[in-house]
Design an enzyme around this catalytic site. Structure first.
Site, PDB file in Angstrom:
ATOM      1  N   LYS A 223       0.910  -1.212   0.014  1.00 54.58           N
ATOM      2  CA  LYS A 223      -0.142   0.123  -0.018  1.00 54.58           C
ATOM      3  C   LYS A 223       0.715   1.210   0.108  1.00 54.58           C
ATOM      4  CE  LYS A 223      -2.051  -1.226   3.906  1.00 54.58           C
ATOM      5  NZ  LYS A 223      -1.312  -2.434   4.199  1.00 54.58           N
TER       6      LYS A 223
ATOM      7  N   ARG B  58      -9.998   0.597   8.502  1.00 56.41           N
ATOM      8  CA  ARG B  58      -9.732  -0.983   8.791  1.00 56.41           C
ATOM      9  C   ARG B  58     -10.842  -1.715   9.326  1.00 56.41           C
ATOM     10  NH1 ARG B  58      -3.698   0.209   8.704  1.00 56.41           N
ATOM     11  NH2 ARG B  58      -2.646  -1.722   8.953  1.00 56.41           N
TER      12      ARG B  58
ATOM     13  N   ARG C 242      11.887  -5.432   5.040  1.00 53.74           N
ATOM     14  CA  ARG C 242      11.425  -4.166   4.787  1.00 53.74           C
ATOM     15  C   ARG C 242      12.590  -2.923   5.290  1.00 53.74           C
ATOM     16  NH1 ARG C 242       5.569  -1.748   5.422  1.00 53.74           N
ATOM     17  NH2 ARG C 242       5.814  -2.482   7.441  1.00 53.74           N
TER      18      ARG C 242
ATOM     19  N   ARG D 129      11.063  -1.399  10.967  1.00 48.00           N
ATOM     20  CA  ARG D 129       9.910  -0.977  12.004  1.00 48.00           C
ATOM     21  C   ARG D 129       9.983  -1.951  13.126  1.00 48.00           C
ATOM     22  NH1 ARG D 129       4.748   0.253   8.322  1.00 48.00           N
ATOM     23  NH2 ARG D 129       3.767  -1.150   9.866  1.00 48.00           N
TER      24      ARG D 129
ATOM     25  N   ARG E  12      -0.491  -9.234  13.032  1.00 43.83           N
ATOM     26  CA  ARG E  12      -1.023  -8.181  12.091  1.00 43.83           C
ATOM     27  C   ARG E  12      -1.962  -8.715  11.115  1.00 43.83           C
ATOM     28  NH1 ARG E  12       4.105  -5.270  10.980  1.00 43.83           N
ATOM     29  NH2 ARG E  12       2.953  -4.185   9.295  1.00 43.83           N
TER      30      ARG E  12
HETATM   31  P1  AP5 Z   1       4.764  -1.651   2.064  1.00 42.62           P
HETATM   32  O1  AP5 Z   1       4.631  -0.845   0.721  1.00 42.62           O
HETATM   33  O2  AP5 Z   1       5.622  -0.981   3.250  1.00 42.62           O
HETATM   34  O3  AP5 Z   1       3.473  -2.325   2.480  1.00 42.62           O
HETATM   35  P2  AP5 Z   1       2.285  -1.789   3.165  1.00 42.62           P
HETATM   36  O4  AP5 Z   1       0.803  -2.607   2.640  1.00 42.62           O
HETATM   37  O5  AP5 Z   1       2.254  -0.360   3.415  1.00 42.62           O
HETATM   38  O6  AP5 Z   1       2.627  -2.459   4.618  1.00 42.62           O
HETATM   39  P3  AP5 Z   1       2.465  -2.079   6.084  1.00 42.62           P
HETATM   40  O7  AP5 Z   1       3.443  -2.944   6.916  1.00 42.62           O
HETATM   41  O8  AP5 Z   1       3.002  -0.388   6.300  1.00 42.62           O
HETATM   42  O9  AP5 Z   1       0.797  -2.233   6.334  1.00 42.62           O
HETATM   43  P4  AP5 Z   1       0.239  -2.071   7.851  1.00 42.62           P
HETATM   44  O10 AP5 Z   1      -1.177  -2.043   7.242  1.00 42.62           O
HETATM   45  O11 AP5 Z   1       0.493  -3.280   8.433  1.00 42.62           O
HETATM   46  O12 AP5 Z   1       1.121  -0.893   8.697  1.00 42.62           O
HETATM   47  P5  AP5 Z   1       0.525   0.377   8.846  1.00 42.62           P
HETATM   48  O13 AP5 Z   1       1.663   1.371   8.872  1.00 42.62           O
HETATM   49  O14 AP5 Z   1      -0.750   0.854   8.063  1.00 42.62           O
HETATM   50  O15 AP5 Z   1       5.611  -3.026   1.220  1.00 42.62           O
HETATM   51  C1  AP5 Z   1       6.185  -3.808   2.159  1.00 42.62           C
HETATM   52  C2  AP5 Z   1       7.628  -4.573   1.709  1.00 42.62           C
HETATM   53  O16 AP5 Z   1       7.569  -5.223   0.481  1.00 42.62           O
HETATM   54  C3  AP5 Z   1       8.495  -3.202   1.176  1.00 42.62           C
HETATM   55  O17 AP5 Z   1       9.892  -3.509   1.770  1.00 42.62           O
HETATM   56  C4  AP5 Z   1       8.378  -3.048  -0.229  1.00 42.62           C
HETATM   57  O18 AP5 Z   1       9.789  -2.610  -0.734  1.00 42.62           O
HETATM   58  C5  AP5 Z   1       8.065  -4.120  -0.621  1.00 42.62           C
HETATM   59  N1  AP5 Z   1       7.180  -4.551  -1.871  1.00 42.62           N
HETATM   60  C6  AP5 Z   1       6.070  -3.990  -1.867  1.00 42.62           C
HETATM   61  N2  AP5 Z   1       5.477  -3.997  -3.151  1.00 42.62           N
HETATM   62  C7  AP5 Z   1       6.179  -5.203  -3.555  1.00 42.62           C
HETATM   63  C8  AP5 Z   1       6.090  -6.003  -4.876  1.00 42.62           C
HETATM   64  N3  AP5 Z   1       5.250  -5.904  -5.620  1.00 42.62           N
HETATM   65  N4  AP5 Z   1       7.013  -6.837  -5.042  1.00 42.62           N
HETATM   66  C9  AP5 Z   1       8.083  -7.125  -4.012  1.00 42.62           C
HETATM   67  N5  AP5 Z   1       8.308  -6.390  -2.877  1.00 42.62           N
HETATM   68  C10 AP5 Z   1       7.264  -5.435  -2.587  1.00 42.62           C
HETATM   69  O19 AP5 Z   1       0.001   0.067  10.285  1.00 42.62           O
HETATM   70  C11 AP5 Z   1       0.797   0.120  11.598  1.00 42.62           C
HETATM   71  C12 AP5 Z   1       0.017  -0.284  12.760  1.00 42.62           C
HETATM   72  O20 AP5 Z   1      -0.748   1.007  13.132  1.00 42.62           O
HETATM   73  C13 AP5 Z   1      -1.405  -1.313  12.681  1.00 42.62           C
HETATM   74  O21 AP5 Z   1      -0.667  -2.319  13.046  1.00 42.62           O
HETATM   75  C14 AP5 Z   1      -2.170  -0.520  13.680  1.00 42.62           C
HETATM   76  O22 AP5 Z   1      -1.660  -0.851  14.863  1.00 42.62           O
HETATM   77  C15 AP5 Z   1      -2.065   0.999  13.429  1.00 42.62           C
HETATM   78  N6  AP5 Z   1      -3.055   1.467  12.496  1.00 42.62           N
HETATM   79  C16 AP5 Z   1      -2.769   2.139  11.349  1.00 42.62           C
HETATM   80  N7  AP5 Z   1      -4.101   2.426  10.753  1.00 42.62           N
HETATM   81  C17 AP5 Z   1      -5.134   2.030  11.794  1.00 42.62           C
HETATM   82  C18 AP5 Z   1      -6.461   1.932  11.663  1.00 42.62           C
HETATM   83  N8  AP5 Z   1      -6.969   2.570  10.529  1.00 42.62           N
HETATM   84  N9  AP5 Z   1      -6.989   1.645  12.494  1.00 42.62           N
HETATM   85  C19 AP5 Z   1      -6.551   1.204  13.854  1.00 42.62           C
HETATM   86  N10 AP5 Z   1      -5.234   1.098  13.798  1.00 42.62           N
HETATM   87  C20 AP5 Z   1      -4.390   1.474  12.923  1.00 42.62           C
HETATM   88 MG    MG Z   2       2.498   1.169   4.673  1.00 40.41          MG
END
Ligand code: AP5
Ligand code: MG
Length: 228
Positions: free
Chosen positions: A24, A99, A138, A171, A182
């Site tokens: 994402k 979410r 990552r 992270r 997660r």
């Molecule tokens: P990346 O682009 O970083 O993936 P992502 O989908 O953004 O993954 P996240 O881990 O950031 O998602 P998340 O939903 O767990 O975390 P968030 O910060 O939102 O890609 C991942 C890796 O893969 C990278 O190294 C990239 O280079 C590689 N990659 C990407 N595409 C690729 C491809 N096509 N091929 C190969 N490699 C690839 O949330 C964190 C925490 O915050 C949550 O756990 C929760 O506690 C809290 N939180 C956030 N939002 C909410 C909400 N709305 N409600 C409640 N709690 C929330």
């Molecule tokens: Mg992300």
């Protein structure tokens, strides 16, 4: 509504859905260059608060380090406030929000208050075993937020950001046991949104298990095909 050459321009709100590690953040950074819309990532907003040691950041971190969702009331207030800023009148790329069904309903209410609505919900799908591999390797830049992967999108020099020389870090919630939690939380609490948006006819499934540029091409087509 803004005007372009005398014609009103519909605001465009895109919700990027998908499990942790689906790409994402990677895809939003590229889409943003193409669409010139603000990228609003709830996880990044929480991490920014934590960096600044705000009460909100410290409260959120207790949930984030366990891989659990931050409570809806806190999360909704933070994102709705962000969406009320002037740079969001032309639309926004939402990443990681909503979410839960309650967050989705709150988002609809917030947008409807100003006559706005979600245009399209691309859902990036990737098998769970690939997600764990992606997150364990990552690396991020603390200065510009650029995302890297040791194998799939490595920096030119190991450990150093290509853009600004920042020292890359991992992270805290990318530890394997937290990643597994997660993922479980995603399937339990977030995946019902797939049905929710499918029923509304605005969900587009995107195969996230292909090279980054190909995912981006599919995403751009999905966004272009849905006028907002
Ligand atoms: P990346 O682009 O970083 O993936 P992502 O989908 O953004 O993954 P996240 O881990 O950031 O998602 P998340 O939903 O767990 O975390 P968030 O910060 O939102 O890609 C991942 C890796 O893969 C990278 O190294 C990239 O280079 C590689 N990659 C990407 N595409 C690729 C491809 N096509 N091929 C190969 N490699 C690839 O949330 C964190 C925490 O915050 C949550 O756990 C929760 O506690 C809290 N939180 C956030 N939002 C909410 C909400 N709305 N409600 C409640 N709690 C929330
Ligand atoms: Mg992300």
């Amino acid at each position: 509504m803004e005007e372009k050459q005398g014609k009103p321009v519909e605001p465009k709100y895109v919700v990027l859905l998908g499990p942790p590690g689906a790409g994402k953040g990677t895809q939003a950074a590229r889409l943003r260059e193409n669409m010139d819309l603000p990228h609003i990532a709830s996880g990044d907003l929480f991490r920014e608060h934590l960096k600044n040691k705000t009460d909100l950041g410290l409260k959120a971190n207790a949930f984030m380090e366990r891989g659990e969702l931050v409570p809806d009331d806190v999360t909704i207030a933070m994102v709705v406030d962000r969406l009320s800023r002037p740079d969001c009148v032309r639309g926004a790329l939402l990443d990681g929000f909503p979410r839960t069904i309650a967050q989705a309903e709150a988002l609809d209410r917030a947008l409807a208050g100003d006559g706005r609505k979600i245009g399209v919900v691309p859902c990036i799908t990737v098998p769970d075993e690939v997600l764990v591999e992606r997150l364990s390797d990552r690396w991020l830049c603390p200065i510009c937020g650029e995302l890297y992967h040791v194998l799939f999108s490595p920096p030119r020099q190991p450990g150093v950001c290509d853009n600004d020389g920042g020292e890359l870090y991992q992270r805290d919630d990318d530890k394997p046991e937290t990643v597994r939690n997660r993922l479980a939380v995603y399937w339990e609490q977030t995946s019902p949104l797939i049905d929710h948006y499918t029923r509304r006819g605005i969900l587009v499934e995107i195969n996230g298990d292909q090279p980054i540029d190909m995912v981006q091409a599919d995403l751009r087509a999905a966004v272009a095909g849905n006028p907002g």
